[in-house]
Design a protein around this motif. Structure first.
Motif, PDB file in Angstrom:
ATOM      1  N   GLN A  72      11.719  10.873  -3.882  1.00  0.00           N
ATOM      2  CA  GLN A  72      11.530  10.027  -2.716  1.00  0.00           C
ATOM      3  C   GLN A  72      10.561  10.648  -1.708  1.00  0.00           C
ATOM      4  OE1 GLN A  72      13.583   6.758  -1.922  1.00  0.00           O
ATOM      5  NE2 GLN A  72      12.903   7.055  -4.010  1.00  0.00           N
ATOM      6  N   SER A  73      10.623  11.969  -1.561  1.00  0.00           N
ATOM      7  CA  SER A  73       9.723  12.649  -0.629  1.00  0.00           C
ATOM      8  C   SER A  73       8.281  12.565  -1.103  1.00  0.00           C
ATOM      9  CB  SER A  73      10.140  14.114  -0.473  1.00  0.00           C
ATOM     10  OG  SER A  73      11.411  14.215   0.117  1.00  0.00           O
ATOM     11  N   ILE A  74       8.061  12.713  -2.404  1.00  0.00           N
ATOM     12  CA  ILE A  74       6.706  12.591  -2.958  1.00  0.00           C
ATOM     13  C   ILE A  74       6.167  11.180  -2.730  1.00  0.00           C
ATOM     14  CG2 ILE A  74       5.370  12.554  -5.104  1.00  0.00           C
ATOM     15  CD1 ILE A  74       7.210  14.836  -6.086  1.00  0.00           C
ATOM     16  N   MET A  75       7.015  10.188  -2.961  1.00  0.00           N
ATOM     17  CA  MET A  75       6.613   8.799  -2.712  1.00  0.00           C
ATOM     18  C   MET A  75       6.271   8.589  -1.247  1.00  0.00           C
ATOM     19  SD  MET A  75       9.490   6.838  -5.032  1.00  0.00           S
ATOM     20  CE  MET A  75       9.060   5.241  -4.353  1.00  0.00           C
ATOM     21  N   LEU A  76       7.061   9.215  -0.384  1.00  0.00           N
ATOM     22  CA  LEU A  76       6.845   9.079   1.053  1.00  0.00           C
ATOM     23  C   LEU A  76       5.523   9.684   1.480  1.00  0.00           C
ATOM     24  CD1 LEU A  76       8.088   8.320   3.846  1.00  0.00           C
ATOM     25  CD2 LEU A  76       9.045  10.629   3.880  1.00  0.00           C
ATOM     26  N   LEU A  77       5.246  10.908   1.043  1.00  0.00           N
ATOM     27  CA  LEU A  77       4.026  11.605   1.457  1.00  0.00           C
ATOM     28  C   LEU A  77       2.782  11.024   0.784  1.00  0.00           C
ATOM     29  CD1 LEU A  77       5.303  15.295   1.424  1.00  0.00           C
ATOM     30  CD2 LEU A  77       5.003  13.787   3.390  1.00  0.00           C
ATOM     31  N   ALA A  78       2.966  10.422  -0.387  1.00  0.00           N
ATOM     32  CA  ALA A  78       1.826   9.833  -1.084  1.00  0.00           C
ATOM     33  C   ALA A  78       1.463   8.459  -0.538  1.00  0.00           C
ATOM     34  CB  ALA A  78       2.131   9.716  -2.575  1.00  0.00           C
ATOM     35  N   ASN A  79       2.354   7.903   0.289  1.00  0.00           N
ATOM     36  CA  ASN A  79       2.122   6.578   0.841  1.00  0.00           C
ATOM     37  C   ASN A  79       1.168   6.692   2.036  1.00  0.00           C
ATOM     38  OD1 ASN A  79       2.238   3.982   1.791  1.00  0.00           O
ATOM     39  ND2 ASN A  79       4.467   3.819   1.647  1.00  0.00           N
ATOM     40  N   PRO A  80      -0.024   6.146   1.960  1.00  0.00           N
ATOM     41  CA  PRO A  80      -1.002   6.325   3.037  1.00  0.00           C
ATOM     42  C   PRO A  80      -0.764   5.463   4.269  1.00  0.00           C
ATOM     43  CG  PRO A  80      -1.915   4.919   1.344  1.00  0.00           C
ATOM     44  CD  PRO A  80      -0.566   5.357   0.842  1.00  0.00           C
ATOM     45  N   ASP A  81       0.109   4.445   4.157  1.00  0.00           N
ATOM     46  CA  ASP A  81       0.245   3.498   5.261  1.00  0.00           C
ATOM     47  C   ASP A  81       1.697   3.092   5.415  1.00  0.00           C
ATOM     48  OD1 ASP A  81      -0.129   1.679   7.255  1.00  0.00           O
ATOM     49  OD2 ASP A  81      -0.868   0.093   5.939  1.00  0.00           O
ATOM     50  N   LEU A  82       2.276   3.385   6.576  1.00  0.00           N
ATOM     51  CA  LEU A  82       3.652   2.993   6.862  1.00  0.00           C
ATOM     52  C   LEU A  82       3.698   1.925   7.950  1.00  0.00           C
ATOM     53  CD1 LEU A  82       5.540   6.403   6.886  1.00  0.00           C
ATOM     54  CD2 LEU A  82       5.543   4.683   5.104  1.00  0.00           C
ATOM     55  N   SER A  83       2.626   1.178   8.073  1.00  0.00           N
ATOM     56  CA  SER A  83       2.552   0.193   9.152  1.00  0.00           C
ATOM     57  C   SER A  83       3.390  -1.045   8.884  1.00  0.00           C
ATOM     58  CB  SER A  83       1.088  -0.228   9.372  1.00  0.00           C
ATOM     59  OG  SER A  83       0.560  -0.808   8.189  1.00  0.00           O
ATOM     60  N   THR A  84       3.765  -1.254   7.616  1.00  0.00           N
ATOM     61  CA  THR A  84       4.608  -2.398   7.291  1.00  0.00           C
ATOM     62  C   THR A  84       5.769  -1.928   6.445  1.00  0.00           C
ATOM     63  OG1 THR A  84       3.455  -2.915   5.213  1.00  0.00           O
ATOM     64  CG2 THR A  84       2.591  -3.905   7.230  1.00  0.00           C
ATOM     65  N   SER A  85       6.872  -2.671   6.484  1.00  0.00           N
ATOM     66  CA  SER A  85       8.044  -2.304   5.699  1.00  0.00           C
ATOM     67  C   SER A  85       7.761  -2.378   4.214  1.00  0.00           C
ATOM     68  CB  SER A  85       9.231  -3.219   6.052  1.00  0.00           C
ATOM     69  OG  SER A  85       8.912  -4.572   5.798  1.00  0.00           O
ATOM     70  N   ASP A  86       6.794  -3.238   3.790  1.00  0.00           N
ATOM     71  CA  ASP A  86       6.475  -3.357   2.381  1.00  0.00           C
ATOM     72  C   ASP A  86       5.829  -2.091   1.847  1.00  0.00           C
ATOM     73  OD1 ASP A  86       7.447  -5.909   2.316  1.00  0.00           O
ATOM     74  OD2 ASP A  86       5.494  -6.864   2.644  1.00  0.00           O
ATOM     75  N   SER A  87       5.174  -1.327   2.721  1.00  0.00           N
ATOM     76  CA  SER A  87       4.496  -0.117   2.270  1.00  0.00           C
ATOM     77  C   SER A  87       5.361   1.117   2.409  1.00  0.00           C
ATOM     78  CB  SER A  87       3.210   0.099   3.082  1.00  0.00           C
ATOM     79  OG  SER A  87       3.517   0.385   4.432  1.00  0.00           O
ATOM     80  N   THR A  88       6.619   0.947   2.816  1.00  0.00           N
ATOM     81  CA  THR A  88       7.514   2.070   3.024  1.00  0.00           C
ATOM     82  C   THR A  88       8.467   2.219   1.858  1.00  0.00           C
ATOM     83  OG1 THR A  88       7.430   1.621   5.379  1.00  0.00           O
ATOM     84  CG2 THR A  88       9.192   3.045   4.625  1.00  0.00           C
TER      85      THR A  88
END
Length: 283
Positions: free
Chosen positions: A258-274
């Protein structure tokens, strides 16, 4: 209970060095009682609640932040510095909890910490871990398709700054799996099951673990359900293997993914990208 009483009698009548040489503690029959286990659990909850408050108070005073509880809560969830201070304060809270657990388990260095908790595979094979995790993520995908994710306080914290995300990842991998497993499956489970049986112990530990994490996820029914499932899986593994190590490995791998997914996610501006679900220390 008879075995535990017999062990105590032997210990009292045997020199310290000889007693240490003969010690082979059953993780399901530990040298602590349910009161000690609950005491450590209460301390862990209080530490997670109080340490952030103690850390935030000087900062809030310096900023002149006053008002109702809801206004202060809104500030500490949106101000990047306040969020980061809360996350940093979790580390000493975890260290304090681990120290208390160590004292209870070792009885002042009389017992070996990890051996007493059950630091063996307990029959678990390497392929069991990806099988369990894979099955969980399949269930999570199905649940997510029927119960869409909603933004939680935790997601708002993650969105506050990149530094917050890094601290979340560090805590969720470096300290949370070990401390939480020691408290819930290491201390609480064997003490409860010795008094009330496995089924009751599995149910109580699963519920307690879920309840403590609800403040982070209460806005999302799907996340609470999945959190309960993960807690159930971890506790059933503890009951089946009679050891804590497999639970720690599963928890660590899950949080790492989950942490890898979190840090690899470039955009947390929407709930869909979180990333929708991650087991993290309470804030």
């Amino acid at each position: 209970m008879h075995d535990f009483e017999q062990f105590n009698k032997i210990s009292k009548n045997t020199p310290q060095s000889e007693t240490s040489a003969k010690m082979d503690v059953d993780p399901d029959n530990p040298p602590w009682n349910i009161v000690s286990a609950i005491g450590v659990w209460i301390l862990s909850v209080l530490a997670i609640l109080l340490f952030p408050l103690l850390t935030l108070f000087p900062y809030l005073s310096s900023r002149g932040i006053r008002g109702s509880h809801s206004e202060i809560q809104e500030f500490v969830l949106n101000d990047p510095t306040a969020v980061l201070l809360q996350l940093i304060s979790v580390l000493p809270a975890h260290l304090l909890t681990f120290a208390a657990a160590w004292l209870v388990v070792t009885k002042g260095r009389k017992y070996k910490f990890f051996q007493t908790l059950g630091w063996r595979s307990g029959g678990m094979r390497w392929w069991h871990y990806p099988l369990i995790l894979g099955g969980f993520f399949v269930v999570a995908a199905v649940v997510g398709s029927y119960l869409p994710e909603h933004e939680t306080d935790l997601i708002r914290i993650l969105k506050s700054s990149r530094a917050a995300m890094y601290w979340v990842a560090i805590l969720s991998v470096a300290t949370a799996p070990l401390v939480e497993e020691v408290v819930y499956r290491g201390l609480l489970y064997p003490a409860i099951q010795r008094s009330a049986g496995k089924v009751f112990a599995v149910a109580i530990v699963t519920i307690l673990f879920t309840i403590v994490h609800i403040p982070q996820y209460y806005q999302s029914i799907s996340t609470v359900l999945l959190l309960s499932l993960l807690s159930l899986i971890l506790t059933v593994v503890r009951a089946s293997t009679r050891n804590l190590l497999p639970c720690f490995i599963i928890h660590l791998l899950f949080n790492a993914i989950q942490s890898i997914m979190l840090l690899a996610n470039p955009d947390l501006s929407t709930s869909d990208s979180t990333p929708g679900f991650i087991v993290l220390p309470g804030l």
